[in-house]
Design a protein around this motif. Structure first.
Motif, PDB file in Angstrom:
ATOM      1  N   ALA A 225       1.990   5.957   4.041  1.00 15.45           N
ATOM      2  CA  ALA A 225       1.188   4.491   3.254  1.00 15.45           C
ATOM      3  C   ALA A 225       0.198   5.261   2.090  1.00 15.45           C
ATOM      4  N   MET A 226      -0.041   6.521   2.342  1.00  9.03           N
ATOM      5  CA  MET A 226      -0.555   7.273   1.022  1.00  9.03           C
ATOM      6  C   MET A 226       0.286   7.056  -0.064  1.00  9.03           C
ATOM      7  N   VAL A 227       1.700   7.593   0.217  1.00  9.40           N
ATOM      8  CA  VAL A 227       2.698   7.918  -0.848  1.00  9.40           C
ATOM      9  C   VAL A 227       2.855   6.342  -1.436  1.00  9.40           C
ATOM     10  N   ARG A 228       3.067   5.291  -0.748  1.00  8.80           N
ATOM     11  CA  ARG A 228       3.268   3.958  -0.960  1.00  8.80           C
ATOM     12  C   ARG A 228       2.156   3.534  -2.170  1.00  8.80           C
ATOM     13  N   MET A 229       0.998   3.899  -1.574  1.00 10.48           N
ATOM     14  CA  MET A 229      -0.201   3.167  -2.151  1.00 10.48           C
ATOM     15  C   MET A 229      -0.408   3.896  -3.555  1.00 10.48           C
ATOM     16  N   PHE A 230       0.054   5.196  -3.696  1.00  8.78           N
ATOM     17  CA  PHE A 230      -0.055   5.786  -5.020  1.00  8.78           C
ATOM     18  C   PHE A 230       1.049   5.582  -6.214  1.00  8.78           C
ATOM     19  N   ARG A 231       2.137   5.508  -5.313  1.00  7.68           N
ATOM     20  CA  ARG A 231       3.274   4.951  -5.964  1.00  7.68           C
ATOM     21  C   ARG A 231       3.136   3.499  -6.894  1.00  7.68           C
ATOM     22  N   ALA A 232       2.706   2.941  -6.038  1.00  6.84           N
ATOM     23  CA  ALA A 232       2.108   1.577  -6.489  1.00  6.84           C
ATOM     24  C   ALA A 232       1.322   1.540  -7.695  1.00  6.84           C
ATOM     25  N   MET A 233       0.124   2.504  -7.490  1.00  8.41           N
ATOM     26  CA  MET A 233      -0.642   2.497  -8.494  1.00  8.41           C
ATOM     27  C   MET A 233      -0.009   3.109  -9.788  1.00  8.41           C
ATOM     28  N   GLN A 234       0.920   4.165  -9.650  1.00  9.03           N
ATOM     29  CA  GLN A 234       1.795   4.754 -10.614  1.00  9.03           C
ATOM     30  C   GLN A 234       2.447   3.619 -11.348  1.00  9.03           C
ATOM     31  N   PRO A 245      -5.110   1.651 -13.870  1.00  9.48           N
ATOM     32  CA  PRO A 245      -6.245   1.294 -12.954  1.00  9.48           C
ATOM     33  C   PRO A 245      -7.230   2.434 -13.133  1.00  9.48           C
ATOM     34  N   GLU A 246      -8.646   1.534 -13.038  1.00 12.12           N
ATOM     35  CA  GLU A 246      -9.647   2.542 -13.034  1.00 12.12           C
ATOM     36  C   GLU A 246      -9.828   3.989 -12.028  1.00 12.12           C
ATOM     37  N   PHE A 247      -9.283   3.586 -10.968  1.00 14.07           N
ATOM     38  CA  PHE A 247      -9.071   4.688 -10.076  1.00 14.07           C
ATOM     39  C   PHE A 247      -8.265   5.907 -10.591  1.00 14.07           C
ATOM     40  N   LEU A 248      -7.305   5.648 -11.277  1.00 15.57           N
ATOM     41  CA  LEU A 248      -6.251   6.751 -12.002  1.00 15.57           C
ATOM     42  C   LEU A 248      -7.261   7.286 -12.975  1.00 15.57           C
ATOM     43  N   LEU A 249      -8.283   6.796 -13.391  1.00 15.65           N
ATOM     44  CA  LEU A 249      -8.766   7.476 -14.599  1.00 15.65           C
ATOM     45  C   LEU A 249      -9.753   8.761 -14.028  1.00 15.65           C
ATOM     46  N   THR A 250     -10.055   8.627 -13.009  1.00 16.43           N
ATOM     47  CA  THR A 250     -11.172   9.569 -12.345  1.00 16.43           C
ATOM     48  C   THR A 250     -10.132  10.565 -11.217  1.00 16.43           C
ATOM     49  N   HIS A 251      -8.884   9.966 -10.915  1.00 14.92           N
ATOM     50  CA  HIS A 251      -8.092  10.587  -9.967  1.00 14.92           C
ATOM     51  C   HIS A 251      -6.720  10.780 -10.551  1.00 14.92           C
ATOM     52  N   PRO A 252      -6.662  11.961 -11.535  1.00 12.20           N
ATOM     53  CA  PRO A 252      -5.296  12.009 -12.226  1.00 12.20           C
ATOM     54  C   PRO A 252      -3.992  12.045 -11.298  1.00 12.20           C
ATOM     55  N   LEU A 253      -3.192  11.415 -11.461  1.00 20.11           N
ATOM     56  CA  LEU A 253      -2.110  11.195 -10.607  1.00 20.11           C
ATOM     57  C   LEU A 253      -0.733  11.907 -11.339  1.00 20.11           C
ATOM     58  N   THR A 254      -0.283  12.780 -11.109  1.00 21.75           N
ATOM     59  CA  THR A 254       1.134  13.525 -11.415  1.00 21.75           C
ATOM     60  C   THR A 254       2.231  13.322 -10.569  1.00 21.75           C
ATOM     61  N   GLU A 255       3.383  13.585 -10.963  1.00 22.89           N
ATOM     62  CA  GLU A 255       4.512  13.721 -10.332  1.00 22.89           C
ATOM     63  C   GLU A 255       4.442  14.567  -9.540  1.00 22.89           C
ATOM     64  N   SER A 256       3.934  15.813  -9.438  1.00 20.02           N
ATOM     65  CA  SER A 256       4.092  16.868  -8.825  1.00 20.02           C
ATOM     66  C   SER A 256       2.860  16.765  -7.441  1.00 20.02           C
ATOM     67  N   ARG A 257       1.844  15.944  -8.008  1.00 20.60           N
ATOM     68  CA  ARG A 257       0.880  15.484  -6.861  1.00 20.60           C
ATOM     69  C   ARG A 257       1.435  14.533  -5.786  1.00 20.60           C
ATOM     70  N   LEU A 258       2.374  13.470  -6.485  1.00 17.26           N
ATOM     71  CA  LEU A 258       2.831  12.482  -5.536  1.00 17.26           C
ATOM     72  C   LEU A 258       3.874  13.231  -4.743  1.00 17.26           C
ATOM     73  N   SER A 259       4.509  14.422  -5.152  1.00 21.12           N
ATOM     74  CA  SER A 259       5.820  14.934  -4.471  1.00 21.12           C
ATOM     75  C   SER A 259       5.170  15.812  -3.241  1.00 21.12           C
ATOM     76  N   ASP A 260       4.017  16.358  -3.746  1.00 18.15           N
ATOM     77  CA  ASP A 260       3.232  17.232  -2.781  1.00 18.15           C
ATOM     78  C   ASP A 260       2.667  16.338  -1.506  1.00 18.15           C
ATOM     79  N   ILE A 261       2.182  15.190  -1.784  1.00 15.18           N
ATOM     80  CA  ILE A 261       1.733  14.080  -0.773  1.00 15.18           C
ATOM     81  C   ILE A 261       3.068  13.719   0.103  1.00 15.18           C
ATOM     82  N   GLN A 262       4.032  13.231  -0.772  1.00 16.33           N
ATOM     83  CA  GLN A 262       5.260  12.897  -0.068  1.00 16.33           C
ATOM     84  C   GLN A 262       5.790  13.948   0.964  1.00 16.33           C
ATOM     85  N   SER A 263       5.730  15.326   0.696  1.00 13.12           N
ATOM     86  CA  SER A 263       6.165  16.499   1.292  1.00 13.12           C
ATOM     87  C   SER A 263       5.236  16.790   2.653  1.00 13.12           C
ATOM     88  N   ARG A 264       4.064  16.400   2.298  1.00 12.33           N
ATOM     89  CA  ARG A 264       3.034  16.879   3.357  1.00 12.33           C
ATOM     90  C   ARG A 264       2.963  15.549   4.254  1.00 12.33           C
TER      91      ARG A 264
END
Length: 488
Positions: A225-234, A245-264
């Motif tokens: 669900a974390m993967v789904r949520m962050f990809r929806a934000m992306q 979204p304001e959340f992403l201004l303080t929580h930089p979201l990169t493709e490598s970060r998303l890949s790490d979340i998905q892998s883990r």
């Protein structure tokens, strides 16, 4: 933003941090409380954590003075229950957490040192499933557990708290509606001390992701669900172009970060999976109705887009009917839902609130008491009971609200009602004291000191020595807030 304004905000955070009220601060003699400071391994860590606690509580007071609050005890109790479910698995131990709900449709959540967790109503509107919201909360608890605000790159201890205070000043502006300007203050303040950090470094984001994944899985939620949520934000950020979204201004979201979340997420097992909770969809209906207060039909449309359970649609219909004055129909609908889902305290609590809002005080009292017999201490029902009793039995209202204030010493809404109950039951000095506490909890320290002056005069006139002693104790603390602020 001009530098002097930023400095004043940071100074205010530091000054108010120096003297904050302990739990049970205003209570009559015989009431006991625990400061609830976090316990860490070393003396230096405990001292730093204590400073973070005080700074975070000070920040919250300033935030309340600036940001629109979403005053919904039912939603408040729900979010607190989610955090209680996640906390044992988050690495925070038994640290006290305080939830603040923000009346904003912007997609945002934040965590501040001292255990302050903020959530915008807009986050509920965005997250179509409970696990998506939980993933954001678990991520924020990861930041708190790792003390990301206070940690720096081999910096001296004395630089960490000023950095944190300056960054929190920027967060205050942003979270209260200042948007990019506030984020700029936060980033600029940090950059002066830590050259390679954004609002959070990518390393810190990764740590919070990993802790969050573990916590939500151990609490029974699907880590994907974390993967789904962050990809929806992306995707939302891509659609909005330069306005993510304001959340992403303080929580930089990169493709490598998303890949790490998905892998883990794929490597994490869920010991006892939870079923989708109907309660979430009911709270989401409340959030959507708050956001679309002027046009409830939009709330109905947005809720239906994610194909929620039928009970959620019926619940939203009942709330809208109550607002239209169709109280009997609304109560019948809520009572039917409660019979279908007898384990959901939210449903009879909602009916009690509807009855109270319609001026049916005796019905509200009876309904609230039935809930409290089954779930003692239930926040929404206690508030409705106390407020309804003000119309029938102010003495009993005082007792109910006094006990609630003992359990929730950081809740301004409780002290607002308590002040009224004290006044109506002949406890005038205590009423002014409760009002002063409500003011300081909302960051209005000058007004709070004036209110204490009135309370002292009344206590002396009435010969209430217990109230006079407590007022004097609080007066000294309040003056300490103001004097420290003036030094800056």
């Amino acid at each position: 933003m001009p530098r002097r304004i930023t400095s004043r905000l940071a100074a205010g955070a530091l000054s108010l941090a120096l003297v904050l009220p302990a739990a049970g601060q205003w209570t009559e003699p015989g009431w006991e409380s625990d400061a609830g400071l976090p316990s860490l391994s070393s003396h230096d860590s405990r001292a730093a954590a204590g400073e973070e606690f005080r700074l975070g509580r000070a920040w919250l007071r300033q935030f309340r003075a600036r940001a629109p609050q979403w005053q919904d005890p039912i939603a408040q109790a729900y979010v607190e229950s989610l955090l209680a479910r996640l906390q044992p698995h988050s690495g925070l131990g038994g640290r006290d957490l305080i939830v603040t709900l923000v009346d904003s449709q912007r997609l945002n959540a934040f965590a501040v040192p001292g255990g302050v967790v903020g959530i915008n109503a807009g986050l509920f509107a965005f997250a179509g499933e409970e696990a998506g919201l939980v993933s954001v909360l678990a991520h924020e608890l990861g930041h708190l557990a790792q003390r990301h605000y206070a940690r720096g790159q081999a910096r001296a201890e004395q630089t960490q708290l000023p950095t944190m205070a300056a960054m929190l000043a920027g967060m205050l502006i942003a979270a209260a509606g200042g948007g990019d300007a506030g984020i700029g203050v936060a980033m600029g303040s940090q950059a002066a001390f830590i050259q390679d950090q954004l609002a959070y470094s990518r390393r810190y984001e990764q740590e919070a992701d990993r802790l969050g994944l573990r916590a939500m899985a151990q609490a029974g939620y699907d880590p994907d669900a974390m993967v789904r949520m962050f990809r929806a934000m992306q995707r939302m950020a891509s659609l909005q172009g330069g306005s993510p979204p304001e959340f992403l201004l303080t929580h930089p979201l990169t493709e490598s970060r998303l890949s790490d979340i998905q892998s883990r997420a794929g490597q994490v097992t869920v010991p006892s999976p939870r079923e989708e909770d109907l309660q979430y969809h009911l709270i989401r209906a409340r959030a959507l109705l708050s956001i679309h207060d002027r046009d409830p039909s939009q709330a109905v449309t947005r809720l239906a887009q994610d194909q929620p359970p039928a009970q959620a649609r019926r619940y939203l219909d009942a709330l809208i009917e109550a607002r239209r004055g169709e109280v009997d129909t609304a109560l019948q609908r809520l009572d039917a839902l409660a019979r279908e889902s007898p384990d959901l305290t939210l449903l009879p609590a909602s009916a009690a609130q509807v009855a109270f809002d319609a001026g049916r005080y005796d019905d509200a009292i009876a309904r609230s008491r039935r809930v409290l017999r089954l779930v003692p201490g239930h926040l929404p029902s206690s508030l409705v009971l106390g407020e309804a009793l003000l119309q029938r039995d102010p003495d009993e209202a005082w007792r109910v609200l006094r006990d609630l204030a003992e359990r929730r010493p950081e809740d301004p809404q409780v002290f607002t009602l308590l002040a009224e109950a004290a006044g109506h039951s002949g406890r005038e000095a205590w009423g002014h004291l409760a009002r002063a506490e409500q003011l300081q909890l909302n960051g209005r320290i000058t007004e709070a000191i004036r209110q204490l002056g009135v309370a002292r005069q009344v206590a002396e006139r009435e010969g209430d020595t217990a109230a006079a002693a407590r007022i004097e104790q609080r007066r000294e603390a309040f003056i300490g807030y103001r004097e420290t602020l003036e030094k800056f």
